[in-house]
Design a protein around this motif. Structure first.
Motif, PDB file in Angstrom:
ATOM      1  N   VAL A   1      41.269  53.060  40.980  1.00 11.77           N
ATOM      2  CA  VAL A   1      41.796  51.901  41.738  1.00 11.77           C
ATOM      3  C   VAL A   1      42.282  52.442  43.097  1.00 11.77           C
ATOM      4  O   VAL A   1      42.096  53.181  43.369  1.00 11.77           O
ATOM      5  N   ASP A   2      42.461  51.775  43.710  1.00 13.67           N
ATOM      6  CA  ASP A   2      43.345  51.728  45.285  1.00 13.67           C
ATOM      7  C   ASP A   2      44.737  52.704  45.469  1.00 13.67           C
ATOM      8  O   ASP A   2      44.936  52.442  44.002  1.00 13.67           O
ATOM      9  N   MET A   3      44.758  53.377  46.169  1.00 11.62           N
ATOM     10  CA  MET A   3      45.653  53.964  46.140  1.00 11.62           C
ATOM     11  C   MET A   3      47.089  52.950  46.266  1.00 11.62           C
ATOM     12  O   MET A   3      48.093  53.485  46.204  1.00 11.62           O
ATOM     13  N   ASP A   4      47.157  51.800  47.087  1.00 12.53           N
ATOM     14  CA  ASP A   4      47.762  50.673  47.655  1.00 12.53           C
ATOM     15  C   ASP A   4      47.664  49.179  46.753  1.00 12.53           C
ATOM     16  O   ASP A   4      48.793  48.566  46.679  1.00 12.53           O
ATOM     17  N   LEU A   5      47.424  50.053  45.412  1.00 14.70           N
ATOM     18  CA  LEU A   5      47.500  49.463  43.990  1.00 14.70           C
ATOM     19  C   LEU A   5      47.232  47.975  44.214  1.00 14.70           C
ATOM     20  O   LEU A   5      48.161  46.736  44.152  1.00 14.70           O
ATOM     21  N   SER A   6      46.615  47.270  45.374  1.00 16.37           N
ATOM     22  CA  SER A   6      46.481  45.620  45.958  1.00 16.37           C
ATOM     23  C   SER A   6      45.714  44.948  44.383  1.00 16.37           C
ATOM     24  O   SER A   6      45.967  43.467  44.191  1.00 16.37           O
ATOM     25  N   VAL A   7      44.711  45.703  43.750  1.00 19.52           N
ATOM     26  CA  VAL A   7      44.636  45.251  42.087  1.00 19.52           C
ATOM     27  C   VAL A   7      46.370  44.867  41.048  1.00 19.52           C
ATOM     28  O   VAL A   7      46.262  45.719  41.128  1.00 19.52           O
ATOM     29  N   GLU A   8      46.042  43.738  40.984  1.00 21.80           N
ATOM     30  CA  GLU A   8      46.843  43.693  39.893  1.00 21.80           C
ATOM     31  C   GLU A   8      46.386  45.267  38.808  1.00 21.80           C
ATOM     32  O   GLU A   8      45.819  44.977  38.041  1.00 21.80           O
ATOM     33  N   LEU A   9      47.878  45.588  38.305  1.00 22.92           N
ATOM     34  CA  LEU A   9      47.439  47.107  37.401  1.00 22.92           C
ATOM     35  C   LEU A   9      47.348  46.592  35.900  1.00 22.92           C
ATOM     36  O   LEU A   9      46.838  47.355  35.203  1.00 22.92           O
ATOM     37  N   GLU A  10      47.384  45.159  36.050  1.00 19.82           N
ATOM     38  CA  GLU A  10      47.044  44.930  34.693  1.00 19.82           C
ATOM     39  C   GLU A  10      45.332  44.567  34.051  1.00 19.82           C
ATOM     40  O   GLU A  10      45.120  44.973  33.098  1.00 19.82           O
ATOM     41  N   PHE A  11      44.268  44.625  35.448  1.00 16.90           N
ATOM     42  CA  PHE A  11      43.308  45.544  35.240  1.00 16.90           C
ATOM     43  C   PHE A  11      43.154  46.728  34.713  1.00 16.90           C
ATOM     44  O   PHE A  11      41.959  46.856  33.952  1.00 16.90           O
TER      45      PHE A  11
ATOM     46  N   GLY B   1      18.436  42.530  43.680  1.00 22.13           N
ATOM     47  CA  GLY B   1      18.509  41.995  42.284  1.00 22.13           C
ATOM     48  C   GLY B   1      19.604  42.108  41.239  1.00 22.13           C
ATOM     49  O   GLY B   1      19.187  42.181  40.205  1.00 22.13           O
ATOM     50  N   ILE B   2      20.514  42.505  41.656  1.00 23.13           N
ATOM     51  CA  ILE B   2      21.297  42.586  40.857  1.00 23.13           C
ATOM     52  C   ILE B   2      22.578  42.116  41.045  1.00 23.13           C
ATOM     53  O   ILE B   2      22.972  40.957  41.842  1.00 23.13           O
ATOM     54  N   ARG B   3      23.632  41.504  39.254  1.00 24.51           N
ATOM     55  CA  ARG B   3      23.653  40.433  39.703  1.00 24.51           C
ATOM     56  C   ARG B   3      25.903  40.751  39.879  1.00 24.51           C
ATOM     57  O   ARG B   3      26.151  38.919  39.837  1.00 24.51           O
ATOM     58  N   SER B   4      26.000  41.347  39.989  1.00 30.03           N
ATOM     59  CA  SER B   4      27.603  41.732  40.169  1.00 30.03           C
ATOM     60  C   SER B   4      28.397  41.175  41.196  1.00 30.03           C
ATOM     61  O   SER B   4      27.444  41.216  42.626  1.00 30.03           O
ATOM     62  N   SER B   5      29.717  40.832  41.501  1.00 31.25           N
ATOM     63  CA  SER B   5      30.139  40.122  42.501  1.00 31.25           C
ATOM     64  C   SER B   5      31.101  40.910  43.292  1.00 31.25           C
ATOM     65  O   SER B   5      31.330  40.347  44.177  1.00 31.25           O
ATOM     66  N   ASP B   6      31.088  42.043  42.688  1.00 33.19           N
ATOM     67  CA  ASP B   6      32.391  42.995  43.668  1.00 33.19           C
ATOM     68  C   ASP B   6      32.093  44.419  43.707  1.00 33.19           C
ATOM     69  O   ASP B   6      31.342  44.540  42.536  1.00 33.19           O
ATOM     70  N   TYR B   7      32.059  45.013  45.319  1.00 30.63           N
ATOM     71  CA  TYR B   7      31.155  46.437  45.938  1.00 30.63           C
ATOM     72  C   TYR B   7      32.337  46.861  46.164  1.00 30.63           C
ATOM     73  O   TYR B   7      31.976  47.337  47.117  1.00 30.63           O
ATOM     74  N   SER B   8      33.793  46.635  45.493  1.00 30.23           N
ATOM     75  CA  SER B   8      34.563  47.508  46.659  1.00 30.23           C
ATOM     76  C   SER B   8      35.114  48.273  45.307  1.00 30.23           C
ATOM     77  O   SER B   8      34.679  48.039  44.399  1.00 30.23           O
ATOM     78  N   MET B   9      35.725  49.980  46.434  1.00 32.80           N
ATOM     79  CA  MET B   9      36.532  50.452  45.076  1.00 32.80           C
ATOM     80  C   MET B   9      36.880  50.369  44.095  1.00 32.80           C
ATOM     81  O   MET B   9      36.737  50.899  43.175  1.00 32.80           O
ATOM     82  N   ALA B  10      37.329  49.526  44.157  1.00 36.71           N
ATOM     83  CA  ALA B  10      38.886  48.980  43.219  1.00 36.71           C
ATOM     84  C   ALA B  10      38.666  48.431  42.177  1.00 36.71           C
ATOM     85  O   ALA B  10      37.786  47.542  42.762  1.00 36.71           O
TER      86      ALA B  10
END
Length: 230
Positions: A91-101, A146-155
């Motif tokens: 996760v990022d220190m700013d907790l920008s992604v909902e913690l329910e993840f 050739g990869i399928r994932s749609s998010d490469y951010s750290m969090a």
């Protein structure tokens, strides 16, 4: 099952104490068994001082520092190498992604080797430029690797330590390590799931925007060349 929360940080003196407490309160409230590992990479403010203060204050917090500015990939590697649990959630220190993840990801790691929290599948409140640059990189990475994932951010990423440990010395020191780990796991035919996440990330980026774009696109091409040569 217990989980390690991995948080690379850089110049987070304004939020590191407050958000560490917020994260602990959330995890305790949701009955998550956890440890939190925070690793600094070359901060020039009071992040190291305050991180060590949190380590002394909370028994489930560990703090490390690698004194190398911009080496967020190596900071993540330090977190993984010192993790005592197999399930690792970044996760990022700013907790920008909902913690329910976090509890959702912990459960999914029972059945999947990688959990990708996708802002594109969910909802994101970020600047147009950051959203556009991110989407462009995602499309190019899919085409080149050739990869399928749609998010490469750290969090909002969930890993199993026993799946990624052997790749730790190969990953780039910068933020491209996420793309690289996803590539290794996909090509290893492991089980991957993507889930939507809510992200509110409207503060100024910790990275220089132009430098980060150039870095990511350069690393994508170099990584592809190295993969072809193997």
């Amino acid at each position: 099952m217990p989980v390690t929360i991995a948080i690379p940080v850089y110049n987070e003196e304004e939020i590191i104490e407050k958000n560490t407490k917020s994260l602990i309160d959330f995890l305790n409230k949701n009955n998550v068994t956890y440890e939190i590992i925070i690793c600094d990479n070359g901060s020039t403010d009071r992040t190291v001082e305050l991180g060590r203060k949190s380590e002394k204050k909370y028994k489930n917090v560990k703090f490390f520092s690698i004194y190398k500015k911009g080496a967020v990939g190596w900071a993540f590697r330090k977190c993984v190498m010192n993790a005592k649990y197999n399930k690792i959630i970044s996760v990022d220190m700013d907790l920008s992604v909902e913690l329910e993840f976090i509890p959702q990801c912990e459960r999914l790691l029972d059945r999947y080797n990688l959990v990708v929290g996708s802002k594109i599948m969910g909802n994101q409140k970020r600047s147009f430029l950051r959203t556009f640059a991110s989407m462009s990189f995602i499309l190019l990475a899919r085409a080149v690797l050739g990869i399928r994932s749609s998010d490469y951010s750290m969090a909002a990423k969930g890993y199993r330590k026993n799946d990624i440990y052997k790749y730790l010395l190969m990953i780039n020191k910068g933020s491209a390590y996420v793309m690289q780990l996803i590539y290794f796991i996909e090509k290893g035919k492991k089980k991957i799931i993507q889930i939507p996440v809510m992200c509110d990330d409207r503060r100024k980026s910790r990275f220089n925007f132009v430098e980060e774009i150039i870095y990511r696109f350069r690393e994508l091409i170099l990584f592809r060349i190295r993969a072809l040569l193997k």
